[in-house]
Design a protein around this motif. Structure first.
Motif, PDB file in Angstrom:
ATOM      1  N   MET A   1       0.939  -1.056   0.446  1.00 38.53           N
ATOM      2  CA  MET A   1       0.006  -0.023  -0.207  1.00 38.53           C
ATOM      3  C   MET A   1       0.562   1.290   0.227  1.00 38.53           C
ATOM      4  SD  MET A   1      -2.797   2.103  -0.058  1.00 38.53           S
ATOM      5  CE  MET A   1      -3.659  -0.221  -0.368  1.00 38.53           C
ATOM      6  N   LEU A   4      -2.968   6.426   0.425  1.00 41.50           N
ATOM      7  CA  LEU A   4      -4.452   6.410   0.177  1.00 41.50           C
ATOM      8  C   LEU A   4      -4.711   7.365  -0.289  1.00 41.50           C
ATOM      9  CD1 LEU A   4      -3.985   5.903   4.310  1.00 41.50           C
ATOM     10  CD2 LEU A   4      -5.675   4.104   2.160  1.00 41.50           C
ATOM     11  N   ARG A  28      -8.497  10.653  10.342  1.00 39.05           N
ATOM     12  CA  ARG A  28      -8.066   9.662   9.515  1.00 39.05           C
ATOM     13  C   ARG A  28      -6.463   9.389   9.774  1.00 39.05           C
ATOM     14  NH1 ARG A  28     -12.169   7.698   5.837  1.00 39.05           N
ATOM     15  NH2 ARG A  28     -13.434   7.629   7.211  1.00 39.05           N
ATOM     16  N   LEU A  29      -5.781  10.674   9.309  1.00 41.99           N
ATOM     17  CA  LEU A  29      -4.268  10.618   9.879  1.00 41.99           C
ATOM     18  C   LEU A  29      -3.982  10.734  11.237  1.00 41.99           C
ATOM     19  CD1 LEU A  29      -3.676  13.988   7.660  1.00 41.99           C
ATOM     20  CD2 LEU A  29      -3.335  11.805   7.218  1.00 41.99           C
ATOM     21  N   LYS A  30      -4.526  11.035  12.642  1.00 42.46           N
ATOM     22  CA  LYS A  30      -4.520  10.515  13.556  1.00 42.46           C
ATOM     23  C   LYS A  30      -3.802   8.876  13.510  1.00 42.46           C
ATOM     24  CE  LYS A  30      -6.002  14.815  16.512  1.00 42.46           C
ATOM     25  NZ  LYS A  30      -6.752  15.187  17.054  1.00 42.46           N
ATOM     26  N   ARG A  31      -4.540   8.425  12.757  1.00 43.91           N
ATOM     27  CA  ARG A  31      -4.645   6.525  13.279  1.00 43.91           C
ATOM     28  C   ARG A  31      -3.598   6.271  12.612  1.00 43.91           C
ATOM     29  NH1 ARG A  31      -9.239   3.488  15.034  1.00 43.91           N
ATOM     30  NH2 ARG A  31      -7.415   2.545  16.099  1.00 43.91           N
ATOM     31  N   LEU A  32      -2.908   6.684  11.355  1.00 42.37           N
ATOM     32  CA  LEU A  32      -1.721   6.518  11.111  1.00 42.37           C
ATOM     33  C   LEU A  32       0.088   7.039  11.926  1.00 42.37           C
ATOM     34  CD1 LEU A  32      -2.479   7.869   6.702  1.00 42.37           C
ATOM     35  CD2 LEU A  32      -2.413   5.548   8.184  1.00 42.37           C
ATOM     36  N   GLY A  33      -0.387   7.770  12.748  1.00 46.91           N
ATOM     37  CA  GLY A  33       0.986   7.715  13.722  1.00 46.91           C
ATOM     38  C   GLY A  33       1.123   9.594  13.131  1.00 46.91           C
ATOM     39  N   ILE A  34       0.912  10.218  12.084  1.00 50.49           N
ATOM     40  CA  ILE A  34       1.999  10.962  11.046  1.00 50.49           C
ATOM     41  C   ILE A  34       1.457  11.930  12.083  1.00 50.49           C
ATOM     42  CG2 ILE A  34       1.656  12.831   9.690  1.00 50.49           C
ATOM     43  CD1 ILE A  34       0.341  10.593   7.635  1.00 50.49           C
TER      44      ILE A  34
ATOM     45  N   LEU B 351      -4.638   6.049  18.813  1.00 51.11           N
ATOM     46  CA  LEU B 351      -5.000   6.246  17.975  1.00 51.11           C
ATOM     47  C   LEU B 351      -3.987   5.510  16.904  1.00 51.11           C
ATOM     48  CD1 LEU B 351      -6.522   9.532  17.853  1.00 51.11           C
ATOM     49  CD2 LEU B 351      -7.601   7.605  18.679  1.00 51.11           C
ATOM     50  N   SER B 352      -3.141   5.594  17.117  1.00 48.96           N
ATOM     51  CA  SER B 352      -2.481   4.897  16.014  1.00 48.96           C
ATOM     52  C   SER B 352      -2.120   3.569  15.934  1.00 48.96           C
ATOM     53  CB  SER B 352      -0.675   5.318  15.733  1.00 48.96           C
ATOM     54  OG  SER B 352       0.111   4.591  14.915  1.00 48.96           O
ATOM     55  N   LEU B 353      -2.632   3.378  14.918  1.00 45.90           N
ATOM     56  CA  LEU B 353      -2.993   1.603  14.113  1.00 45.90           C
ATOM     57  C   LEU B 353      -1.364   1.199  14.258  1.00 45.90           C
ATOM     58  CD1 LEU B 353      -5.575   2.045  10.828  1.00 45.90           C
ATOM     59  CD2 LEU B 353      -5.790   1.413  13.485  1.00 45.90           C
ATOM     60  N   ALA B 360       0.634   0.917   8.664  1.00 45.45           N
ATOM     61  CA  ALA B 360      -0.697   1.728   9.020  1.00 45.45           C
ATOM     62  C   ALA B 360      -1.903   2.032   8.118  1.00 45.45           C
ATOM     63  CB  ALA B 360      -0.117   2.790   9.662  1.00 45.45           C
ATOM     64  N   GLU B 362      -2.045   0.913   4.770  1.00 42.46           N
ATOM     65  CA  GLU B 362      -2.688  -0.588   4.478  1.00 42.46           C
ATOM     66  C   GLU B 362      -3.087  -1.291   5.345  1.00 42.46           C
ATOM     67  OE1 GLU B 362      -1.151  -2.649   1.927  1.00 42.46           O
ATOM     68  OE2 GLU B 362      -3.074  -4.363   2.604  1.00 42.46           O
ATOM     69  N   LEU B 364      -5.672   0.964   7.008  1.00 43.51           N
ATOM     70  CA  LEU B 364      -6.548   1.993   6.752  1.00 43.51           C
ATOM     71  C   LEU B 364      -7.133   1.515   5.906  1.00 43.51           C
ATOM     72  CD1 LEU B 364      -7.452   4.384   8.678  1.00 43.51           C
ATOM     73  CD2 LEU B 364      -6.447   6.177   7.074  1.00 43.51           C
ATOM     74  N   ASN B 365      -6.409   1.284   5.335  1.00 42.26           N
ATOM     75  CA  ASN B 365      -7.079   1.023   3.503  1.00 42.26           C
ATOM     76  C   ASN B 365      -7.594  -0.105   3.548  1.00 42.26           C
ATOM     77  OD1 ASN B 365      -7.318   2.098   0.632  1.00 42.26           O
ATOM     78  ND2 ASN B 365      -6.395  -0.674  -0.213  1.00 42.26           N
ATOM     79  N   ASP B 368     -11.374   1.287   5.717  1.00 39.66           N
ATOM     80  CA  ASP B 368     -12.284   1.261   4.864  1.00 39.66           C
ATOM     81  C   ASP B 368     -13.123   0.119   3.994  1.00 39.66           C
ATOM     82  OD1 ASP B 368     -11.700   3.509   5.731  1.00 39.66           O
ATOM     83  OD2 ASP B 368      -9.963   3.924   3.470  1.00 39.66           O
ATOM     84  N   GLU B 371     -15.382  -1.580   5.777  1.00 40.28           N
ATOM     85  CA  GLU B 371     -16.405  -0.672   5.895  1.00 40.28           C
ATOM     86  C   GLU B 371     -17.905  -0.485   4.724  1.00 40.28           C
ATOM     87  OE1 GLU B 371     -15.627   3.856   6.819  1.00 40.28           O
ATOM     88  OE2 GLU B 371     -17.183   3.647   7.725  1.00 40.28           O
ATOM     89  N   ARG B 388     -18.087   1.325  11.634  1.00 44.97           N
ATOM     90  CA  ARG B 388     -16.094   1.990  11.676  1.00 44.97           C
ATOM     91  C   ARG B 388     -15.959   0.893  12.725  1.00 44.97           C
ATOM     92  NH1 ARG B 388     -13.077   3.994   7.519  1.00 44.97           N
ATOM     93  NH2 ARG B 388     -11.167   4.238   8.802  1.00 44.97           N
ATOM     94  N   THR B 392     -12.406  -1.118  11.997  1.00 48.88           N
ATOM     95  CA  THR B 392     -11.597  -1.684  12.587  1.00 48.88           C
ATOM     96  C   THR B 392     -11.160  -2.078  13.706  1.00 48.88           C
ATOM     97  OG1 THR B 392     -11.937   0.760  12.845  1.00 48.88           O
ATOM     98  CG2 THR B 392      -9.058   0.007  14.143  1.00 48.88           C
TER      99      THR B 392
END
Lengths: 139, 423
Positions: A1, A4, A28-34, B351-353, B360, B362, B364-365, B368, B371, B388, B392
């Motif tokens: 990936m 996104l 969404r970006l927070k979930r990516l740990g950016i 929060l970070s996956l 992360a 991958e 999140l994708n 989606d 979901e 949602r 997750t």
């Protein structure tokens, strides 16, 4: 990936919904740990763009693409267009309506803020056809 | 630092596995699994919403019992301002304070006085330009816990001055020891609290190492005996009462109003304060210097460990305030560091996956994608608060798609179709 993509439709003339795209992207970006500072810049720039699309652009589409290196934002509207982009980029210059000003918008900081908070910005516009803003925040 | 102690406990026998708390939780921290509601401790912010919504009383606050104070030679009561608003027909808080002596406390120190000292120092810091603006009050522990897990960009805005109860506990203990010539270990400070979050904040403080509050007893637990004690004829006198500013901290807007600085914002209710924090983070709210946020509706009088209706309590508090003077307690002769955090509060990444950005992305994708296959009903029947959240959980390996009743129904329908074809 390696990429996104998030897509949003920004409705014209509905101030209460402006900010939906930026807030969804932020979460969404927070979930990516950016890096939080980068997220903040994306979120502020995108919100300014959304507001512009509501005030001037009659709505449009927002596409946000994320790669491990950068966040790209493309905001496209089919509104009245910008005759003088250099002037529009100046702080304090505004063509916002009285209605927009009465809501606290129209300070002439939209495009300048978008420039300030992003690493790359490119504005193209055709009067009568619409405006496309491309912005990027590097990670 | 990475501790996630909480003051909410589940009585498994009473939990029927309904999804009231799951849906109510503002951070999506609760899931029903195997018929019981479990809290993900990293996400819980101790707001107490799950305790108040549970129709089966399966969730309760972890607080101390009054009896646990017996291990101390002396005890000091630290009444929260909201305590005063629980009683009828009071001109001021004097009967409550005298009643606390009647309960056997050796000393009573109003948290409201600590609050006035915090206001005074906050004013000074605002004047001296020592704060990152807007400064966000740390008096409500829920706010601090929200920021430390969800609003990294706001963490340096948290006011670095201790919450009033901590200031009151430190000074009460110090003064009492000096007066009685005893050691701090002999003295137990007992906070009479309107909410479980403050109990968490005393047991597992953020920003300082050890709380000077020894026990946290709920207002509702102390209420019946205190009410009886207040009627006793032989109660000792009490010294100077805290004035209207300190009492105001018990209701939303009171803390901000006690500043001489006028450029502030106050909000209350968990959904509202989250919205304000989002807007502050995105700089949609600008031009304010001080932000007071209370997780409970109406402020601390709306805490779930109180007994009076929050709006009635607010009215009673405002009535008392009219009868009180302005005292403006200041931390005179107190070393400033006693009023400050020991260290800055650290952001906790919850929060970070995944730590790796590409992974992360991958995940999140895939979230989606999953979901989009669910039905968007957000019914909660699977035990997650939304489709949602369920998507997750599925991607993270904590749930499976067949837990969705709509998926199940779809599967059954397809199976029936097939059987009909076979016939």
């Amino acid at each position: 990936m390696s990429e996104l993509t998030f897509r949003f439709v920004v409705p014209g003339d509905d101030y209460s919904r402006a900010g939906e795209a930026s807030s969804t992207v932020k979460n969404r970006l927070k979930r990516l740990g950016i890096d939080p500072a980068a997220i903040r810049r994306v979120s502020i720039a995108l919100y300014e763009g959304e507001i512009n699309m509501v005030i001037h652009g009659g709505g449009g589409e927002v596409i946000v693409s994320v790669t491990p290196q950068r966040v790209d934002m493309v905001l496209e509207d089919h509104g009245k267009g910008i005759p003088d982009i250099a002037l529009a980029m100046q702080e304090g210059y505004s063509t916002a309506s009285d209605q927009a000003r009465s809501l606290g918008f129209g300070a002439g900081m939209g495009l300048p803020n978008m420039k300030k908070y992003t690493d790359e910005i490119e504005v193209s516009s055709v009067v009568g056809q619409g405006t496309t803003v491309r912005m990027a925040v590097l990670l | 630092m990475e501790s996630f102690f909480h003051s909410v406990k589940l009585n498994k026998e009473l939990c029927v596995g309904c999804t009231n708390c799951v849906k109510r939780c503002p951070t999506g921290a609760i899931r029903v699994r195997d018929g019981k509601a479990f809290i993900t401790k990293e996400l819980c912010i101790d707001c107490g919403e799950c305790i108040s919504i549970c129709p089966h009383h399966a969730k309760s606050a972890v607080v101390d019992s009054r009896d646990s104070a017996r291990r101390f030679r002396y005890t000091i009561a630290l009444p929260a301002p909201s305590l005063y608003a629980q009683f009828n027909n009071l001109r001021d808080q004097l009967p409550v304070l005298r009643g606390l002596y009647g309960l056997g406390f050796d000393e009573v120190y109003e948290v409201a006085k600590g609050a006035e000292m915090v206001s005074s120092l906050t004013d000074q810091y605002l004047r001296e330009g020592k704060l990152t603006l807007p400064a966000i009050s740390c008096a409500c522990p829920v706010v601090v816990r929200l920021i430390r897990t969800r609003f990294p960009n706001l963490i340096n805005h948290i006011l670095p001055i201790l919450p009033p109860v901590e200031v009151a506990a430190r000074l009460a203990k110090r003064d009492f020891c000096a007066k009685m010539g005893c050691t701090p270990e002999e003295v137990g400070t007992v906070f009479l609290s309107p909410c479980p979050a403050k109990s968490t904040a005393c047991r597992d403080p953020l920003g300082f190492d050890k709380s000077a509050v020894d026990l946290v007893v709920s207002i509702k637990d102390v209420y019946p005996t205190l009410l009886a004690a207040m009627k006793r004829p032989d109660l000792p006198e009490y010294g100077e009462l805290c004035g209207k500013m300190g009492l105001g901290w018990g209701i939303s807007g009171g803390e901000a109003a006690s500043l001489t600085h006028e450029n502030y914002l106050a909000a209350d209710g968990i959904e509202n304060i989250i919205r304000v924090l989002e807007d502050l983070e995105d700089e949609h709210i600008t031009g304010v210097d001080f932000v007071e946020l209370n997780a409970c509706p109406g402020g601390c009088v709306g805490g779930i460990l109180t007994v009076e209706n929050p709006f009635m309590a607010r009215a009673k508090m405002q009535r008392m305030q009219k009868n009180l003077a302005v005292t403006g307690y200041q931390p005179r002769g107190v070393e400033e560091r006693l009023l400050l955090f020991d260290h800055p509060i650290q952001f906790c990444e919850v929060l970070s996956l995944d730590q790796d950005l590409a992974t992360a992305m991958e995940l999140l994708n895939r979230i989606d994608e999953v979901e989009s296959r669910l039905f968007g009903m957000d019914c909660g029947a699977c035990g997650a608060p939304s489709c949602r959240a369920m998507a997750t959980d599925i991607v993270m390996g904590r749930a499976s798609e067949d837990m969705c009743i709509y998926k199940l129904r779809e599967g059954l329908a397809q199976q029936t179709d097939k059987e009909e074809v076979l016939v």
